[in-house]
Motif scaffolding. Structure first.
Motif, PDB file in Angstrom:
ATOM      1  N   GLN A 196       0.824  -1.195   0.000  1.00 57.67           N
ATOM      2  CA  GLN A 196       0.000   0.000   0.000  1.00 57.67           C
ATOM      3  C   GLN A 196       0.865   1.255   0.000  1.00 57.67           C
ATOM      4  O   GLN A 196       1.927   1.286   0.569  1.00 57.67           O
ATOM      5  CB  GLN A 196      -0.863   0.005   1.241  1.00 57.67           C
ATOM      6  N   VAL A 197       0.353   2.245  -0.649  1.00 56.12           N
ATOM      7  CA  VAL A 197       1.065   3.516  -0.641  1.00 56.12           C
ATOM      8  C   VAL A 197       0.754   4.192   0.679  1.00 56.12           C
ATOM      9  O   VAL A 197      -0.390   4.211   1.116  1.00 56.12           O
ATOM     10  CB  VAL A 197       0.582   4.408  -1.792  1.00 56.12           C
ATOM     11  N   ARG A 198       1.746   4.730   1.294  1.00 58.99           N
ATOM     12  CA  ARG A 198       1.532   5.419   2.565  1.00 58.99           C
ATOM     13  C   ARG A 198       0.834   6.752   2.320  1.00 58.99           C
ATOM     14  O   ARG A 198       1.307   7.575   1.538  1.00 58.99           O
ATOM     15  CB  ARG A 198       2.873   5.725   3.233  1.00 58.99           C
ATOM     16  N   HIS A 199      -0.226   6.972   3.004  1.00 62.11           N
ATOM     17  CA  HIS A 199      -0.844   8.291   2.963  1.00 62.11           C
ATOM     18  C   HIS A 199      -0.472   9.038   4.226  1.00 62.11           C
ATOM     19  O   HIS A 199      -0.563   8.497   5.316  1.00 62.11           O
ATOM     20  CB  HIS A 199      -2.363   8.167   2.928  1.00 62.11           C
ATOM     21  N   ASN A 200      -0.123  10.251   4.067  1.00 60.46           N
ATOM     22  CA  ASN A 200       0.045  11.089   5.243  1.00 60.46           C
ATOM     23  C   ASN A 200      -1.345  11.520   5.659  1.00 60.46           C
ATOM     24  O   ASN A 200      -2.329  11.241   4.988  1.00 60.46           O
ATOM     25  CB  ASN A 200       0.896  12.302   4.906  1.00 60.46           C
ATOM     26  N   GLY A 201      -1.448  12.202   6.765  1.00 55.12           N
ATOM     27  CA  GLY A 201      -2.755  12.681   7.202  1.00 55.12           C
ATOM     28  C   GLY A 201      -3.323  13.596   6.150  1.00 55.12           C
ATOM     29  O   GLY A 201      -2.622  14.001   5.227  1.00 55.12           O
ATOM     30  N   PRO A 202      -4.571  13.940   6.247  1.00 54.57           N
ATOM     31  CA  PRO A 202      -5.185  14.816   5.240  1.00 54.57           C
ATOM     32  C   PRO A 202      -4.519  16.185   5.250  1.00 54.57           C
ATOM     33  O   PRO A 202      -4.313  16.769   6.300  1.00 54.57           O
ATOM     34  CB  PRO A 202      -6.634  14.894   5.693  1.00 54.57           C
ATOM     35  N   GLY A 203      -4.189  16.672   4.099  1.00 54.06           N
ATOM     36  CA  GLY A 203      -3.558  17.981   4.004  1.00 54.06           C
ATOM     37  C   GLY A 203      -2.119  17.981   4.448  1.00 54.06           C
ATOM     38  O   GLY A 203      -1.441  19.002   4.382  1.00 54.06           O
ATOM     39  N   ARG A 204      -1.672  16.840   4.900  1.00 53.25           N
ATOM     40  CA  ARG A 204      -0.309  16.761   5.428  1.00 53.25           C
ATOM     41  C   ARG A 204       0.726  17.012   4.327  1.00 53.25           C
ATOM     42  O   ARG A 204       1.643  17.813   4.508  1.00 53.25           O
ATOM     43  CB  ARG A 204      -0.138  15.368   6.021  1.00 53.25           C
ATOM     44  N   THR A 205       0.520  16.351   3.216  1.00 52.72           N
ATOM     45  CA  THR A 205       1.437  16.540   2.097  1.00 52.72           C
ATOM     46  C   THR A 205       1.405  17.987   1.612  1.00 52.72           C
ATOM     47  O   THR A 205       2.440  18.616   1.408  1.00 52.72           O
ATOM     48  CB  THR A 205       1.038  15.614   0.938  1.00 52.72           C
ATOM     49  N   ARG A 206       0.205  18.479   1.464  1.00 55.25           N
ATOM     50  CA  ARG A 206       0.054  19.856   1.009  1.00 55.25           C
ATOM     51  C   ARG A 206       0.816  20.823   1.901  1.00 55.25           C
ATOM     52  O   ARG A 206       1.554  21.685   1.436  1.00 55.25           O
ATOM     53  CB  ARG A 206      -1.440  20.231   1.016  1.00 55.25           C
ATOM     54  N   ALA A 207       0.647  20.629   3.188  1.00 56.89           N
ATOM     55  CA  ALA A 207       1.308  21.532   4.128  1.00 56.89           C
ATOM     56  C   ALA A 207       2.826  21.401   4.056  1.00 56.89           C
ATOM     57  O   ALA A 207       3.553  22.397   4.145  1.00 56.89           O
ATOM     58  CB  ALA A 207       0.820  21.260   5.541  1.00 56.89           C
ATOM     59  N   SER A 208       3.285  20.185   3.897  1.00 56.61           N
ATOM     60  CA  SER A 208       4.742  20.052   3.903  1.00 56.61           C
ATOM     61  C   SER A 208       5.343  20.614   2.618  1.00 56.61           C
ATOM     62  O   SER A 208       6.437  21.173   2.619  1.00 56.61           O
ATOM     63  CB  SER A 208       5.153  18.600   4.150  1.00 56.61           C
ATOM     64  N   ILE A 209       4.606  20.496   1.515  1.00 60.03           N
ATOM     65  CA  ILE A 209       5.070  21.136   0.282  1.00 60.03           C
ATOM     66  C   ILE A 209       5.120  22.647   0.476  1.00 60.03           C
ATOM     67  O   ILE A 209       6.095  23.308   0.122  1.00 60.03           O
ATOM     68  CB  ILE A 209       4.135  20.793  -0.901  1.00 60.03           C
ATOM     69  N   LEU A 210       4.072  23.173   1.072  1.00 59.13           N
ATOM     70  CA  LEU A 210       4.011  24.620   1.260  1.00 59.13           C
ATOM     71  C   LEU A 210       5.186  25.118   2.100  1.00 59.13           C
ATOM     72  O   LEU A 210       5.839  26.115   1.764  1.00 59.13           O
ATOM     73  CB  LEU A 210       2.683  24.980   1.930  1.00 59.13           C
ATOM     74  N   GLY A 211       5.467  24.387   3.157  1.00 59.89           N
ATOM     75  CA  GLY A 211       6.585  24.780   4.020  1.00 59.89           C
ATOM     76  C   GLY A 211       7.917  24.701   3.296  1.00 59.89           C
ATOM     77  O   GLY A 211       8.739  25.629   3.360  1.00 59.89           O
ATOM     78  N   ALA A 212       8.095  23.615   2.581  1.00 61.35           N
ATOM     79  CA  ALA A 212       9.351  23.452   1.855  1.00 61.35           C
ATOM     80  C   ALA A 212       9.479  24.525   0.788  1.00 61.35           C
ATOM     81  O   ALA A 212      10.552  25.122   0.597  1.00 61.35           O
ATOM     82  CB  ALA A 212       9.404  22.067   1.214  1.00 61.35           C
ATOM     83  N   ALA A 213       8.379  24.782   0.101  1.00 62.18           N
ATOM     84  CA  ALA A 213       8.399  25.785  -0.964  1.00 62.18           C
ATOM     85  C   ALA A 213       8.756  27.147  -0.390  1.00 62.18           C
ATOM     86  O   ALA A 213       9.550  27.896  -0.961  1.00 62.18           O
ATOM     87  CB  ALA A 213       7.037  25.844  -1.648  1.00 62.18           C
ATOM     88  N   ARG A 214       8.186  27.444   0.757  1.00 59.66           N
ATOM     89  CA  ARG A 214       8.492  28.721   1.393  1.00 59.66           C
ATOM     90  C   ARG A 214       9.988  28.851   1.636  1.00 59.66           C
ATOM     91  O   ARG A 214      10.606  29.865   1.311  1.00 59.66           O
ATOM     92  CB  ARG A 214       7.730  28.783   2.722  1.00 59.66           C
ATOM     93  N   THR A 215      10.557  27.804   2.192  1.00 60.96           N
ATOM     94  CA  THR A 215      12.001  27.818   2.460  1.00 60.96           C
ATOM     95  C   THR A 215      12.815  27.988   1.180  1.00 60.96           C
ATOM     96  O   THR A 215      13.715  28.830   1.095  1.00 60.96           O
ATOM     97  CB  THR A 215      12.410  26.495   3.127  1.00 60.96           C
ATOM     98  N   VAL A 216      12.472  27.195   0.185  1.00 62.98           N
ATOM     99  CA  VAL A 216      13.286  27.203  -1.036  1.00 62.98           C
ATOM    100  C   VAL A 216      13.097  28.490  -1.829  1.00 62.98           C
ATOM    101  O   VAL A 216      14.061  29.088  -2.304  1.00 62.98           O
ATOM    102  CB  VAL A 216      12.997  25.957  -1.894  1.00 62.98           C
ATOM    103  N   PHE A 217      11.849  28.945  -1.952  1.00 65.62           N
ATOM    104  CA  PHE A 217      11.630  30.206  -2.670  1.00 65.62           C
ATOM    105  C   PHE A 217      12.338  31.359  -1.945  1.00 65.62           C
ATOM    106  O   PHE A 217      12.945  32.230  -2.584  1.00 65.62           O
ATOM    107  CB  PHE A 217      10.135  30.515  -2.796  1.00 65.62           C
ATOM    108  N   ALA A 218      12.251  31.367  -0.627  1.00 61.08           N
ATOM    109  CA  ALA A 218      12.902  32.447   0.131  1.00 61.08           C
ATOM    110  C   ALA A 218      14.406  32.411  -0.085  1.00 61.08           C
ATOM    111  O   ALA A 218      15.067  33.445  -0.177  1.00 61.08           O
ATOM    112  CB  ALA A 218      12.584  32.316   1.614  1.00 61.08           C
ATOM    113  N   GLU A 219      14.932  31.219  -0.200  1.00 62.80           N
ATOM    114  CA  GLU A 219      16.379  31.066  -0.346  1.00 62.80           C
ATOM    115  C   GLU A 219      16.872  31.435  -1.741  1.00 62.80           C
ATOM    116  O   GLU A 219      17.892  32.082  -1.887  1.00 62.80           O
ATOM    117  CB  GLU A 219      16.738  29.607  -0.045  1.00 62.80           C
ATOM    118  N   LYS A 220      16.121  31.006  -2.765  1.00 62.98           N
ATOM    119  CA  LYS A 220      16.643  31.112  -4.126  1.00 62.98           C
ATOM    120  C   LYS A 220      15.890  32.051  -5.057  1.00 62.98           C
ATOM    121  O   LYS A 220      16.292  32.209  -6.208  1.00 62.98           O
ATOM    122  CB  LYS A 220      16.611  29.712  -4.773  1.00 62.98           C
ATOM    123  N   GLY A 221      14.799  32.585  -4.593  1.00 63.68           N
ATOM    124  CA  GLY A 221      13.996  33.391  -5.492  1.00 63.68           C
ATOM    125  C   GLY A 221      13.054  32.511  -6.300  1.00 63.68           C
ATOM    126  O   GLY A 221      13.139  31.279  -6.231  1.00 63.68           O
TER     127      GLY A 221
END
Lengths: 216, 216, 216, 216
Positions: free
Chosen positions: B5-30
Motif C-alpha cells: 500500500q502507498v503510505r498516505h500522510n494525514g489529510p492535508g499533510r502533504t500539502r502543508a509540507s510542500i508549502l513549508g518546503a516551498a516557502r524555504t526554497v523560494f525564500a532562499e533562491k527566489g
DNA sequence: AATGAATGAGTTTTCATTCAT
DNA sequence: TATGAATGAAAACTCATTCAT
C-alpha cells in the motif's frame, strides 16, 4: 561586395552593449529568470561573446552590479551642497536622494536582486571594497556643521541617519507593487509622491532638531 | 489487491509540507532560482504532488505568498495596545514592527521576491483583495487618539506614517547584505540593532510631536 | 487512440539500453569524443534519462567501466581448468586469455580509454575495490601446482606472470592500428594470429620451465 | 609605418612551441579532450597561429604524432649494440626498450590515443609510410647472429619477437592506472620495476634459447 | 493520494574556426 | 606573423511538467 560592413564593432563596443542589455534584462527578470539568449539578442551579438568578455552569467551579473554601484558615485557627487545653512543642505540631501531613487527603479531592482542572493556577486569585488562610501562622509560633515550651527542635535550616527533616509526612498520604490495590492494605493502616484518627499524631509529635520532650539 | 500500500500522510499533510518546503526554497533562491525538485525533496514527497495540490510552480509560489501575508495578521494583532497613552502605544507599535521584521527575514525575502516580479503572483488573489489592511486602521486610530491627547500633530496620513516605519524596519533587513559590503557595517549586529530600534521610535515620535507641545 | 503504446519500457529497461549504447559509443569515440546525443539516439531514449539514471556523462562512463570489469568475471571463470597437468592448464590459460582479448576489442578500447584518463572514473568505485582479482589466485595456484609437479620454476610472482601474458594479449589488439602503419603488418590477420597465440604459449611455458627439467 | 611592431619569435619558433604544447595537452587529455585554447595558452601564442601553421586541430595532432614517431628513431639508434655476443646484445635491447618506455609515458599515452582513433591521424602520412622500421632489421640481424652463434633458436619472426618485448614494456606503463586499482599494486614502483625488467630479459632469452643448447 | 520514470523544450556553456587589422 | 574579437554549431545539462501504475 558592399562597403557597409556590420561585423566588428569598435573596441569595447560589444562588451558595453552586452553590459547594457544585461542590466535591462537582469533588472526585469532577476538573476535566474534572466536568460542569456535574451541578453545577446538585445545586445545584437552572440552568446559566446558573453563568455569571452565576462566569463559566465554570474560574472556578467557581477559586472552589472559594479556598474550599478558606479552610478552611486554620480548620485553622491550631486549631494555636495556647499555654502548653505546646514538645515537647507540637509533638506536638499534628502530631496536629492528621494529623487534619485524615484528616477532609477532599475537601480533599485538590481540592488534588491543582489540582496536576494546575499550580495554574493559583489562580495570580494576589489572595486567595491576599495570604495569609500562618500555619502557617509558628506552626511557626517553636514551633521557636524549643523551641530556647530546649533540646528542639529549632537551624537547622531551618520550611518543611521543615512539608513533612515535611504530606507524610505528605496522601499517606496522597491515595494510599491505589493503595497498597491495590499493597501490599494500607488506610492508612485505623482501627487502622493510629492507629499512623501515632504514627509521624508520633515521627518529627518524634526529628528535632527535640538530639543531646545536656539531662540533666533 | 496487494500488500504494497502507498503510505498516505494525514489529510492535508502533504500539502502543508510542500508549502513549508516551498516557502524555504523560494525564500532562499527566489522564484526562478527555486527548483521544484529541491522543494519535493525537502518536503519528502514527489513532484506530481505539487501539480496535484497546487497546479503549477507559479500557483505554488502564489500560495506561499498568501501564506506569508497570512502571517501579517499575526503581526497586526500584536499591534493593538489598548489603554495606554498614545505616545507609549506608538512607541510600542514601532518596536513591535521592528522586532517582527527582524525576526522574520524569510518573510522579508519573499516579499522582496514578489516585488521583483511586480507582485504578479498575488495580483488578483481574492484572499488578499478582500483583506482590509488592519495596520492602517490601527495607526489611524492611534493618530487620532494622540491628536486628541494633544501629543501628536494633526493631519498625518496613516499610510505615510506606516511607510516611514515599515521602510526602516524592512530595509535594514532586506538590504543588509549590500550594506555590509558597501559600508562595512552589519546592520544585524545586536548592539547596533538596539540603537537602530531606538532611533526608529525616536524618529517617529519626534515626527509626530506637535510644534507647540502641551505644557503639562 | 491506439493500443500499441511504445512509451514506458519495463523497469530498468531504459537504464540498460543507455548503458549498452554508451558502451558502444564510448568504445568507438573515447570519453570526450563520445556524444550524449548519439548515445540517447542509439538507446532510443532522451537526454534527461541519462541524468536521471546516471547523474552525468562521467558517471555514465564510470558505470560502463564497471560493466566492463564485470565482464572480467566471466573471463576469469573460464580460466579454471581442473584436473589437468599444470603445463597443459597453463597452456590453456594463455590461450583463453588470448582468445578472450581477441574476441573483445571493445573491452580493450574501453580499458585503454580509462587509462588515458588515469583510471579516475573507476577510482573509488566500491564495486571494483571490493573485487579480489581472481586471476591472480588462479595463476598462483597453477604456479604452485606446477612447481610441485616439478614442471615450473619456483618463485615466480603471479602478478608478473599475469603481466607477461596480459600485456601480449592486450597490446596486439590495442596497438594494432599503429603497428599496421609502422610495420605494414596486421596483427589481426587470422593466420598470423595463430602464430602469435602459439608464441605466447611457448614464451610462457619456456619462461616457466625449470633449468634442469625432470628427466621423465 | 608605426612603432607598434608585432613581436616575431625566431623562425619556426612559434610553430615549435605550439607543437610542444600540443604534445603535452593531447597526451594529457586525449584528442577530443584537448582544447585548442589550452594549447595556445601553454604555447604563449594565439589561436589563429595554429591554423596558420598546421591548418586544423586534426592536422596539429597528426604533426604531434609524427613528432612522437620521430622520437622512435632516437630509440632505435640506441639499440645498435655492436661487437658483443648476441645474448648480451639481446639483453641490452630488451633493457633499452624497457627503459625507453618507462622514461617516456607521454609517448605511450599519445600512441594509445592514436590507436583509440584507429591511427587515422597518421594514416597516409608520407613521412611515416616511407619509414623503414629500423627495429625490425636490428632484431632480425640479432636473431641471425644468435642463431649463427648457436645461442638462439632458428625461425623466429622478428616482428613477433618485437611484439613480445614491446607489449610488455608498453603495457606496464599504459595500463598501470587500471592495474593499480584492480590489483592494488603499482607497476611503476621502483623496486618492482627492476624485477619486471629482469623478467622481461629473462623471458626473452629463455624464449630464444635453443632446446639443446651448445655445450660450451 | 502517491510513485518512478519519462518528455520536450530550454538552459548555460564550450569549441573549433575565422575575420579584420 | 601576429592579435583581439567574433561566429555558428553543438555540447552537456536542467527544468517544469506529465504519464502509467
Amino acid at each position: 561586395m558592399d562597403g557597409s560592413q556590420v561585423r566588428h564593432n569598435g573596441p569595447g563596443r560589444t562588451r558595453a552593449s552586452i553590459l547594457g542589455a544585461a542590466r535591462t534584462v537582469f533588472a526585469e527578470k532577476g538573476y535566474s529568470g534572466a536568460n542569456v539568449n535574451e541578453i545577446v539578442t538585445l545586445a545584437r551579438t552572440t552568446k559566446p561573446m558573453i563568455y569571452y568578455h565576462f566569463g559566465s552569467k554570474e560574472l556578467l551579473f557581477a559586472a552589472v552590479l559594479e556598474d550599478v554601484y558606479a552610478g552611486m558615485r554620480e548620485y553622491e557627487q550631486s549631494l555636495e551642497v556647499a555654502g548653505t545653512p546646514a538645515a537647507d543642505a540637509m533638506r536638499r540631501l534628502v530631496e536629492v536622494t528621494f529623487d534619485y531613487h524615484a528616477a532609477h527603479p532599475d537601480w533599485i531592482r538590481l540592488i534588491s536582486i543582489a540582496n536576494i542572493h546575499r550580495a554574493k556577486h559583489i562580495d570580494g569585488s576589489p572595486t567595491l571594497a576599495s570604495r569609500n562610501a562618500a555619502v557617509l562622509e558628506i552626511v557626517q560633515r553636514l551633521l557636524l556643521r549643523g551641530a556647530a550651527e546649533g540646528v542639529f542635535r549632537d551624537g547622531i550616527d551618520p550611518l543611521h541617519l543615512h539608513l533612515l533616509i535611504a530606507s524610505f526612498c528605496f522601499y517606496r520604490v522597491s515595494n510599491r507593487h505589493t503595497w498597491k495590492i495590499i493597501f490599494k494605493r500607488d506610492l508612485a502616484d505623482a501627487a502622493d509622491a510629492i507629499r512623501q518627499r515632504d514627509m521624508a524631509v520633515d521627518a529627518v529635520l524634526r529628528y535632527l532638531r535640538p530639543d531646545n532650539p536656539p531662540a533666533n
